[in-house]
Structure formats: structure tokens, C-alpha cells
Scaffold this active site. Sequence first.
Site, short mmCIF file in Angstrom:
data_model
loop_
_atom_site.label_atom_id
_atom_site.label_comp_id
_atom_site.label_asym_id
_atom_site.label_seq_id
_atom_site.Cartn_x
_atom_site.Cartn_y
_atom_site.Cartn_z
N GLU A 141 6.96 6.92 3.14
CA GLU A 141 5.55 6.58 2.93
C GLU A 141 4.70 7.09 4.09
O GLU A 141 5.16 7.10 5.23
CB GLU A 141 5.45 5.06 2.81
CG GLU A 141 4.11 4.51 2.44
CD GLU A 141 4.18 3.01 2.19
OE1 GLU A 141 3.17 2.34 2.43
OE2 GLU A 141 5.25 2.51 1.78
N GLU A 145 -4.81 2.90 5.83
CA GLU A 145 -5.20 1.61 5.26
C GLU A 145 -6.36 1.03 6.07
O GLU A 145 -6.26 0.87 7.29
CB GLU A 145 -4.02 0.64 5.30
CG GLU A 145 -2.86 1.07 4.42
CD GLU A 145 -1.66 0.14 4.54
OE1 GLU A 145 -1.46 -0.67 3.61
OE2 GLU A 145 -0.95 0.22 5.55
#
Length: 268
Positions: A141, A145
Site C-alpha cells: 500500500e 491521507e
Amino acid sequence: MTTSKKNYVQGLGLAAIALVSACFLPQAASAEDAQQSGASFVDNFERIDTGRWYISDGWNNGPHQNCTWSRKQVTIKDGMLQLQFVQSKTGERNYACGEIQTTKRYGYGTYEARYRTATGPGLNSAFFTYIGPTDKKPHDEIDFEVLGKNAGQVQVNQYISAKGGNEKLAPVSGGADQGFNDYAFIWEKDRLRYYVNGKLVQDVTDPSKIPSNAQKIFFSLWGTDTLSGWMGKFAYSGEPATMQIKRVAFTAPGEKCLFPESITCKIN
């Protein structure tokens, strides 16, 4: 959601909070095993191309998430992709939220997006790539964010075989929820660079901290009642929260920049 899928997501714990519904994408869309399957593209979201994008719908990712993914919260408006978080009883949750993910995987190259994040503590506006066990791959990943408790910064992070702990906070001048900003990462075998508005904010050169498996591209907006230490104490404003995405692009290694504002035009 089947019991086995539900238990799988819940069992990952905080190490995979950013893990979203790639686990539930139909197998036909996740059968490719090459390091890179998707070609270079630019999407300005004049429409939702269903050949490129899959809209998450009808489940949540476990007890940390206080909303259910709903295709109703994924729309095109004013020439932009809009993901919303709204108070609406949906599935097991009292809120509904939006997520979109590519049907193909993408490998080494340049990933770029221009967007405005949602406002509100307890919300997470995310642009990231992910692959995992349901695709018969390790959990890899790469994340941007923005946590609603402080939209003046963005958290970058990456997971390698489900191991994270590579978080870094980078400033977003003026606030990520107050205007549109450009987020990009350049992913190479031995280097991973993160950029915010064209400025390098993180440079990873340790190969053990760089993912190696091709991944799907995601945008998501979701909330939590339980992760207040990380995302802030959730408080619904009474009005829908919205993440707006103007553009996303992937440029394969060695290819020319695809649009004038691309980071690849500036560093190559």
C-alpha cells in the site's frame, strides 16, 4: 458481505486501517498477476468510466469504520468526482460514504491527483494504492491521507507485506479542505518519492520500505467512532461532507508527461 470476508478485514487491526474494499472486488477484476497491467492514463472525471473504475457498495471494512460504502455517495458534479459522507442508515451503519477503485493494477510509475478534502474531525480523505491477500498478493500500500482533525497536513505512509510504520506528516499550505492541491508519488523499484504541490515531502530509498506488487488506485472518504486518537473525535456537522477530485493520472516509467501540470514535466 460473507462471514469469512468480514472476519478477514476485522482481523487485520490497526496495521491496515487504510485497507478498503479491494477485498470485495469481483475476482474477474483481480486475476492479473503482472507487476503492471494498467497503461498510462489521465482521467478528468467528465464521467465515471466503468471500464476503469469500480464503485464500492454495500459493506463496511470493520468496526473501526462508522459508515457503509454506498454508490449513491459517488457522483460526477460540476466536472468533478465527488465522494460524500452523509447521515443515512445504510447496512449496519448510520452513515453512508463513498469510495472508488480501479479495476486494474498499476506498477512502477508516477501517480498524481488533484483534489479537495472533506471537512470534519473523525473523517479520512484518502488517495492511495492497495493490493492484498484476496488478490493472492501480500498487503502492499502507498498512502496519502488527510485526517479531518487537522486538514493543514497530509499523512504519507506505505505498507510492505502488511508492515507499516512509515508515517510522515507533511504540511498542506492553506488547508487541504480549503482548496485544491496536487498530490503525487513516484514509485520506482529502489526509490519512492512523495510530493505535495510539486514539493518533495518524503524520499524513501530503503528497498525494504518500498512495495513491489502492482496495486489498484483508490479514492475514499470514511469516518470512525473509535480511532479518535488518530483521526480526531467524530462529530457530524449536520451537513454532508464532500471530497472533490478534479483529476487523477498514472504515467508509466519512461513515458512523456501526460498533462502540463504533471510532476513528470518538471523533474524529467
